[in-house]
Design an enzyme around this catalytic site. Structure first.
Site, PDB file in Angstrom:
ATOM      1  N   PHE A   4       0.859  -1.194   0.000  1.00  0.00           N
ATOM      2  CA  PHE A   4       0.000   0.000   0.000  1.00  0.00           C
ATOM      3  C   PHE A   4       0.890   1.237   0.000  1.00  0.00           C
ATOM      4  CE2 PHE A   4      -2.297   3.496   1.985  1.00  0.00           C
ATOM      5  CZ  PHE A   4      -3.428   3.530   1.200  1.00  0.00           C
ATOM      6  N   ASP A  27       9.165   2.856   1.460  1.00  0.00           N
ATOM      7  CA  ASP A  27       7.990   3.562   1.950  1.00  0.00           C
ATOM      8  C   ASP A  27       7.955   3.390   3.465  1.00  0.00           C
ATOM      9  OD1 ASP A  27       5.525   4.392   2.798  1.00  0.00           O
ATOM     10  OD2 ASP A  27       4.406   3.446   1.167  1.00  0.00           O
ATOM     11  N   LYS A  79       3.223   9.921   8.126  1.00  0.00           N
ATOM     12  CA  LYS A  79       2.330   9.751   9.286  1.00  0.00           C
ATOM     13  C   LYS A  79       2.875  10.281  10.629  1.00  0.00           C
ATOM     14  CE  LYS A  79      -0.803   6.237   7.635  1.00  0.00           C
ATOM     15  NZ  LYS A  79      -0.478   5.544   6.379  1.00  0.00           N
TER      16      LYS A  79
HETATM   17  C1  LIG Z   1      -0.731   5.769   4.996  1.00  0.00           C
HETATM   18  C2  LIG Z   1       0.263   5.258   4.046  1.00  0.00           C
HETATM   19  C3  LIG Z   1       0.472   5.882   2.800  1.00  0.00           C
HETATM   20  C4  LIG Z   1      -0.378   7.022   2.304  1.00  0.00           C
HETATM   21  O1  LIG Z   1      -0.291   8.124   3.130  1.00  0.00           O
HETATM   22  P1  LIG Z   1      -1.395   9.304   2.964  1.00  0.00           P
HETATM   23  O2  LIG Z   1      -0.917  10.351   3.930  1.00  0.00           O
HETATM   24  O3  LIG Z   1      -2.712   8.709   3.332  1.00  0.00           O
HETATM   25  O4  LIG Z   1      -1.347   9.751   1.563  1.00  0.00           O
HETATM   26  C5  LIG Z   1       1.472   5.382   2.001  1.00  0.00           C
HETATM   27  N1  LIG Z   1       2.227   4.334   2.385  1.00  0.00           N
HETATM   28  C6  LIG Z   1       2.053   3.713   3.571  1.00  0.00           C
HETATM   29  C7  LIG Z   1       2.939   2.567   3.950  1.00  0.00           C
HETATM   30  C8  LIG Z   1       1.054   4.146   4.442  1.00  0.00           C
HETATM   31  O5  LIG Z   1       0.868   3.508   5.600  1.00  0.00           O
END
Ligand SMILES: *Cc1c(COP(=O)(O)O)cnc(C)c1O
Length: 404
Positions: A130, A215, A248
């Site tokens: 994701f 990520d 986050k």
């Molecule tokens: C939450 C998340 C995203 C997306 O972040 P947004 O601030 O909602 O755009 C991307 N990668 C990972 C691993 C996430 O947990």
């Protein structure tokens, strides 16, 4: 909610919070909840942390926004803190995780072009990943539930299997520019990338001239007990990612994201290549600076590691008590997952009824992402609530197990 003026994008639980304090949230109807969701891993310092409230309010009285046409000293300071404590040499600020990933993907292509390899523009991503909800990042994630209905998708992504180095090697072609993965899949069900797999990807990237993109939107800023999750695997000189996306936890609840880079990727962009209106504005930088000051304070990450180990032990006890409902405990630090035999939403709802907030995930997993500031008291309180919730779910079919 049939008469709501909101677009129908979330299956929301019927509660509205109006105050938070530490790991607790108070609802407008008087209910109190222990927050082991933390805004999906956002509120790392809990709610209403005095240092964050002070940083935000002090900045609010001076300057909110001035555009990136001017120098923003807060950006320079936060970037320096991040680079002093990581693999990176430069940072680009934005507002969200998806934007941090967009920056990372664009930077990877741009860097390959500057290397004289414009034919390398594709990115290898992983089944179950994701990366956000923009067109490029839903395509990068590739999960049917997030891409269905939005076709045609963005070109340039190839798929490999997580923790399967041979599948990555097979996916590499003359057009491959980069490999992108989460060190611990969040949404995908708290699946941890093995250290050997991450090191193997570094070797593959070096051998084929690819960029390693991580990520760390969910895993970064202390969630796993290190500032970045990749530090668990990349613990020797020469072992590093090229580009890392965070968001986050960085703002503790204020929207902010960042793209960190090292090597030639760190200096690939020139003025005009990439940009954002809001990214890294003075308000966001005041809060991010205060978050990092707390997370990097002596003993903070060690405390996260200890509390994370305690949480893991308690969850393993619960699993032993409810073997027919819980089939595994996953994760690192304060990023934990419970693998279940029942739909995750059932446990999220049962825990909610007991005043405990959890988050569902893929792969039949429920996530525990508490604020990083919790201690033994909050862990024990959460375990009591979880025990009651699991007992309620058990009662339907079986007698109660002995108390853990
Ligand atoms: C939450 C998340 C995203 C997306 O972040 P947004 O601030 O909602 O755009 C991307 N990668 C990972 C691993 C996430 O947990």
């Amino acid at each position: 909610m049939a008469d709501s003026a909101l677009m129908n994008t979330y299956a929301r639980l019927d509660v509205a919070f109006d105050r938070g304090e530490g790991a607790w949230l108070m609802a407008s109807d008087g209910r109190r909840f222990l927050d082991f969701a933390a805004g999906i891993g956002v509120n790392g310092l809990g709610h209403a942390h005095p240092a964050l409230v002070a940083a935000l309010t002090a900045q609010a009285g001076r300057l909110w926004h001035c555009s990136n046409n001017y120098r923003i000293p807060g950006q320079e300071a936060v970037a320096r803190t991040l680079t002093d404590h990581s693999f990176a040499q430069t940072v680009f600020f934005c507002n969200s995780g998806a934007e941090a990933l967009e920056a990372a993907l664009k930077l990877a292509r741009y860097t390959q072009k500057k290397r004289g390899q414009p034919e390398r523009w594709r990115t290898i991503t992983f089944e179950g990943a994701f990366h956000g909800r923009t067109l490029a990042t839903v395509t990068a994630g590739g999960q049917p539930k997030y891409v269905n209905g939005f076709e045609p998708l963005v070109d340039g992504f190839d798929r490999a299997r997580f923790n399967d180095l041979a599948s990555v090697e097979a996916a590499i072609g003359p057009q491959t520019a980069a490999i992108l993965l989460e060190p611990v899949m969040g949404e995908g069900g708290i699946r941890v990338a093995e250290a050997g797999f991450l090191r193997g990807l570094r070797t593959l990237c070096d051998r084929h001239g690819l960029l390693l993109l991580l990520d760390e939107v969910q895993t970064g800023i202390g969630r796993t007990g290190r500032l970045f999750a990749h530090e668990w695997a990349f613990d020797a000189p020469g072992l590093r990612p090229d580009i890392v996306a965070v968001a986050k936890g960085l703002g503790g609840g204020f929207p902010v994201g960042a793209c960190l880079a090292a090597g030639d990727a760190a200096h690939a962009f020139a003025p005009g290549a990439h940009g954002t209106t809001f990214g890294g504005n003075p308000l966001a930088m005041a809060v991010a600076g205060a978050v990092l000051e707390q997370v990097l304070a002596p003993g903070f990450l060690e405390q996260v590691r200890q509390t994370g180990a305690l949480l893991e032990r308690r969850l393993s006890n619960l699993q032993a008590a409810f073997p027919t409902l819980m089939t595994g405990v996953r994760g690192i630090g304060l990023m934990r997952g419970l693998h279940l035999t029942i739909p995750p939403a059932d446990l999220v709802r049962a825990a909610f009824a007991e005043g405990l907030l959890l988050v569902g995930a893929g792969d039949n997993v429920v996530r525990l992402l508490p604020p990083l500031i919790i201690g033994q008291t909050e862990v024990e309180a959460a375990m009591d609530k979880l025990f009651t919730a699991l007992s309620t779910l058990m009662r339907v079919t079986s007698p109660l197990p002995a108390r853990v």
